[in-house]
Design an enzyme around this catalytic site. Structure first.
Site, PDB file in Angstrom:
ATOM      1  N   HIS A 171       0.832  -1.203   0.000  1.00  0.00           N
ATOM      2  CA  HIS A 171       0.000   0.000   0.000  1.00  0.00           C
ATOM      3  C   HIS A 171       0.867   1.253   0.000  1.00  0.00           C
ATOM      4  CE1 HIS A 171      -3.975  -1.940   1.031  1.00  0.00           C
ATOM      5  NE2 HIS A 171      -3.123  -2.933   1.277  1.00  0.00           N
ATOM      6  N   ASP A 223      -5.431   6.134   2.499  1.00  0.00           N
ATOM      7  CA  ASP A 223      -5.832   4.804   2.052  1.00  0.00           C
ATOM      8  C   ASP A 223      -7.155   4.456   2.724  1.00  0.00           C
ATOM      9  OD1 ASP A 223      -6.107   1.932   1.819  1.00  0.00           O
ATOM     10  OD2 ASP A 223      -3.981   1.853   1.310  1.00  0.00           O
TER      11      ASP A 223
END
Length: 218
Positions: free
Chosen positions: A18, A109
């Protein structure tokens, strides 16, 4: 895209898969003239450092865990991560807003929906960036909405899954959490909860592609 100015905070979920897409986005924003602060939630606190090539400064904030604890603990105790990181992020943004060049936006995120609430409360423009492939996010969205049911046992009755704008998919094409009900329950909750407040984001970015790379003959 024309040259820009200002200060943007970027907050990836603290797993390498990520973080990497967020770093690439940060580099692009920096090349356009923006000052970028990359925030990493970690149990290993480091002094801030700035890239020699890009205007990107990396800061760590505390995630609520101790350095000797296994990384898997974040999954086993998700509320501990949420509570501590929420406080750390709130304190960090509040301090940044007092500086000469205060941040105007947070790119986060969606695996950490609490970040959106923190940024909104502190008056920032909020951008959700889904770093996973968009098809995976689409599958999780339909699971969350109840428009796709995860099979009880993927081995007994293999079925094809249908999603808007995509061809029929076999179960082997799906993310592991969507193949069998009850598998990886803590991780399943993590990937589905990203939609809990996504509608409040000012902008949503997705990770997709234009076309496949051409075949190379060797």
């Amino acid at each position: 895209m024309s040259e820009a100015s200002g200060h943007v905070l970027v907050f990836p979920y603290p797993f390498q898969g990520h973080i990497n897409p967020m770093i690439q986005l940060s580099k692009r924003l920096s090349k356009k003239g923006l000052t970028v602060t990359l925030i990493i939630a970690s149990n290993n606190q480091r002094e801030p450092y700035t890239s020699d090539v890009y205007s990107i400064t990396v800061h760590t904030i505390h995630d609520g865990f101790l350095s000797h604890e296994h990384p898997q603990t974040k999954f086993n105790e998700p509320q501990r991560f949420i509570n501590s990181t929420t406080c750390s992020l709130t304190d960090f943004i509040s301090r940044e807003k007092l500086k000469i060049n205060p941040p105007k936006a947070l790119i986060y995120d969606p695996f950490m929906p609490f970040a959106l609430d923190v940024a909104k409360e502190l008056g920032l423009y909020v951008v959700a960036y889904s770093t996973q492939p968009w098809l995976a996010s689409l599958v999780y969205y339909h699971i969350n909405e109840g428009t796709y049911d995860v099979p009880d046992d993927r081995h007994e009755n293999p079925t094809l899954a249908s999603f808007p704008a995509f061809p029929l998919l076999s179960q082997n094409d799906l993310p592991s959490f969507a193949r069998e009900k009850g598998s990886y329950p803590l991780l399943f909750e993590l990937v589905v909860s990203q939609f809990s407040n996504l509608w409040r984001a000012d902008l949503i970015l997705c990770n997709t592609f234009d076309q496949l790379e051409p075949k190379v003959n060797i």
